[in-house]
Structure formats: C-alpha cells, structure tokens
Scaffold this motif. Sequence first.
Motif: not given
Length: 94
Positions: A39-48
């Motif tokens: 979810a954090l990766a999605k919010k930051c537009l980066v990969s996990r």
Amino acid sequence: MKLNKLVFQHHDELNENDILIWNYIANHKQECETLSIEALAKKCLVSRTTILRFSKKIGLSGYSDLKYLLKEELHNEPSLNEQNVRSICDQYGY
C-alpha cells in the motif's frame, strides 16, 4: 532512534525515490502506521522493493522495523491536550 534522525544520518545515500518515500511517510505518519508495504509503495508510486531498499538504506533490517519505529514515535510523543495548553498558558500568565 527516531526515524528522521536515521534519514538525516543516511541522507547522502538516499536517491530521489528514497526522498519521495520519506516525505510521504513524514507527512502521513498516522496513515503509514497501518499501511502494508504494498500500500505504501502504491501511494509513493514505487515498487515494494524500493520501499524495502529505503528501509535498509537508513539502517533498518526491513519494512517491519520501519513500521515499528513509526508506531513507537506516534505512541510515545507527548500529547498536547487542552489541559496541558491551559497549564502552559497559566505558567506564562496568559
């Protein structure tokens, strides 16, 4: 140790994505406390993987350590409630 202190200590090692991740976490601490790495990766537009690398760059063993420190900071910060504010104002004669 506080997260911002870790980020500051390792600032020279951080890239643009790492700074973006940190800015998001720093500005959304309460939200990030409950976010999964995905979810954090999605919010930051980066990969996990980028989130995991960021955690390791600042000296942590992984994302779970980052979340632990974040929770510790949030729950150990002194709260400034109305009674505390009144007490402080009374001390200064306001």
